[in-house]
Design a protein around this motif. Structure first.
Motif, mmCIF file in Angstrom:
data_model
loop_
_atom_site.group_PDB
_atom_site.id
_atom_site.type_symbol
_atom_site.label_atom_id
_atom_site.label_comp_id
_atom_site.label_asym_id
_atom_site.label_seq_id
_atom_site.Cartn_x
_atom_site.Cartn_y
_atom_site.Cartn_z
ATOM 1 N N ARG A 3 -12.647 -5.101 34.082
ATOM 2 C CA ARG A 3 -11.250 -5.474 33.879
ATOM 3 C C ARG A 3 -10.894 -6.767 34.604
ATOM 4 N NH1 ARG A 3 -6.067 -5.266 35.169
ATOM 5 N NH2 ARG A 3 -6.613 -5.163 37.373
ATOM 6 N N TRP A 4 -11.708 -7.184 35.554
ATOM 7 C CA TRP A 4 -11.433 -8.390 36.323
ATOM 8 C C TRP A 4 -11.394 -9.638 35.429
ATOM 9 C CZ3 TRP A 4 -9.210 -9.728 40.540
ATOM 10 C CH2 TRP A 4 -9.419 -10.980 41.092
ATOM 11 N N GLY A 21 -14.800 -2.201 36.516
ATOM 12 C CA GLY A 21 -14.938 -3.513 37.139
ATOM 13 C C GLY A 21 -14.858 -4.653 36.148
ATOM 14 N N GLU A 36 -7.945 -10.958 34.686
ATOM 15 C CA GLU A 36 -7.293 -11.612 35.821
ATOM 16 C C GLU A 36 -7.748 -13.070 35.922
ATOM 17 O OE1 GLU A 36 -4.958 -10.155 37.258
ATOM 18 O OE2 GLU A 36 -5.294 -8.018 36.908
#
Length: 461
Positions: A339-340, A337, A343
């Motif tokens: 990794r968001w 999670g 973005e």
């Protein structure tokens, strides 16, 4: 009364917080380490400070030069020469700056057992209207599902779960000559930083990622894991990154070509999911199995496959793979999670920090320098968000930066003018104080509602 101008001639007035950021992390020293040195004229740190700060004027360098030429201490040719230099190692600059922020600001206040990770991802750097851009290529846009002219901006970032910092990057062209619309400039020495950067841009993306990870490893940035999406998740990549000393947590491909050795049988993830009993109820995951990543019949690295529900498609599932078998299934999900953060980084850079708008140069060196400038802007906002410890988004911090830059806001200037006018009336007609106050009150009431509320708020403050 003297009204302070909104534009100034001195570097220190461009942005107090930007100048403090530059001083705190000794950015001049990092620029010299990256070979960005002054040859003659203005210093490199002055030019770089203006390029980073100009975004908070809400203008481009061109418009700032055109509207307030006196506010820039140097000409546009100075900025262009600085950006076009092929001798500056901008990857090294962003890596050293991020390492300094991590070691001096974040690490001392972070628990040693916290799972820090390096996140790998790419995004489209569009130059759709360009023709003569160096190393321009036809690249696939995963949003519009078509090919467009531009580059793939590959970024490696660091996160502790709260703060994301870009570490290093590469503007990827393509390794396929038929997809390259323009070649690299022949005038750039292959031994220079610019020459090495151009060579890296024409390599396969997995090879570039391993190259950049080696640079990060040499810097000593604290991280135990590497996170990425399905595009890089192959058994050979898992093995190569694991050999560098990092554990991997990624989204596995649901492909028949990617196989795992599970319970003595070589299968793909779809077959594994079909053959095993799933957990019932509202569990955070459906299935968890230990396996070994395989390539051409060779065992590469032990992994754990965690099957989770796809929230967007109720009947579908996603597969997470990790090389750290000590993690529980919940910890694998929680870790991925993080990794968001990358973005959010791409969104902020494109929407607020003018990643794709400010640079129209045809030089590959200038585009690389521009990405480094944008990364520095993001790190400045990330540090500000970390130190404020509030819930504001980076976008809100960006717009607050726009408000903080002027020495005097328009409404404040108008308030001072009205205050000076009222004081002159009181001095001229000391016996008619009540009449003067009444006239001022009527004047404020006749103003537009927004002006009236802002002026009254500043008056109360």
């Amino acid at each position: 009364m003297q009204i302070i101008p909104q534009t100034t001639h001195q570097m220190e007035s461009i942005s107090k917080k930007t100048s403090l950021f530059f001083h705190q992390y000794r950015i001049g020293q990092i620029l010299r380490s990256a070979n960005a040195c002054k040859l003659k004229g203005f210093s490199a740190i002055l030019v770089f400070l203006v390029l980073v700060s100009i975004i908070f004027e809400n203008r481009s360098l061109y418009m700032q030069r055109r509207l307030h030429e006196e506010s820039l201490p140097f000409g546009k040719d100075t900025a262009y020469r600085f950006l076009n230099s092929c001798h500056t190692n901008w990857r090294r600059f962003t890596l050293l700056l991020a390492a300094r922020i991590i070691n001096e600001t974040i690490k001392p206040l972070t628990d040693a057992g916290r799972r820090c990770a390096i996140i790998v991802d790419d995004s489209l750097f569009s130059r759709s209207r360009s023709k003569r851009v160096e190393l321009l290529a036809n690249v696939y846009d995963h949003v519009s599902h078509r090919y467009t002219k531009g580059f793939r901006l590959l970024v490696l970032g660091w996160t502790d779960g709260n703060t994301f910092l870009p570490l290093t990057f590469c503007l990827l062209s393509t390794s396929k000559e038929k997809n390259r619309l323009n070649e690299a400039s022949a005038s750039v020495d292959a031994r220079s930083n610019g020459g090495k950067q151009r060579k890296l841009a024409q390599m396969e993306a997995p090879a570039v990622v391993l190259n950049l990870l080696q640079e990060v490893k040499a810097t000593g940035i604290p991280a135990q894991y590497v996170l990425f999406d399905t595009w890089f998740c192959s058994p050979s990549s898992l093995k190569a990154i694991h050999d560098l000393g990092y554990d991997v947590t990624a989204m596995a491909k649901k492909s028949k070509k990617v196989r795992y050795l599970c319970e003595g049988k070589i299968s793909n993830v779809k077959a594994i999911y079909k053959e095993h009993k799933k957990r019932r109820g509202r569990s955070r995951y459906l299935l968890s199995v230990d396996a070994v990543a395989m390539k051409q019949g060779e065992s590469l690295v032990p992994v754990r496959l965690v099957f989770v529900r796809n929230r967007n498609k109720r009947k579908d599932y996603l597969v997470l793979v990790t090389t750290d078998l000590s993690l529980s299934e919940e910890e694998v999900i929680q870790l991925y999670g993080k990794r968001w953060g990358i973005e959010v980084f791409f969104k902020a850079c494109k929407s607020y920090l003018r990643l794709g708008k400010d640079c129209r140069s045809v030089s590959y060196d200038a585009m690389t320098a521009h990405v480094a400038v944008v990364c520095t802007r993001y790190m400045l906002l990330a540090v500000e968000e970390r130190e404020n410890t509030d819930g504001r988004s980076l976008g809100e911090l960006f717009y607050l930066g726009l408000d903080e830059l002027p020495d005097l806001k328009y409404m404040e200037a108008l308030r001072l003018v009205l205050q000076e006018f009222a004081e002159q009336l009181r001095a001229e007609y000391p016996s008619e104080v009540l009449l003067v106050e009444s006239l001022l009150e009527r004047f404020l009431n006749d103003l537009p509602a927004l002006w009236m509320s802002r002026l009254r708020a500043q008056k109360c403050a």
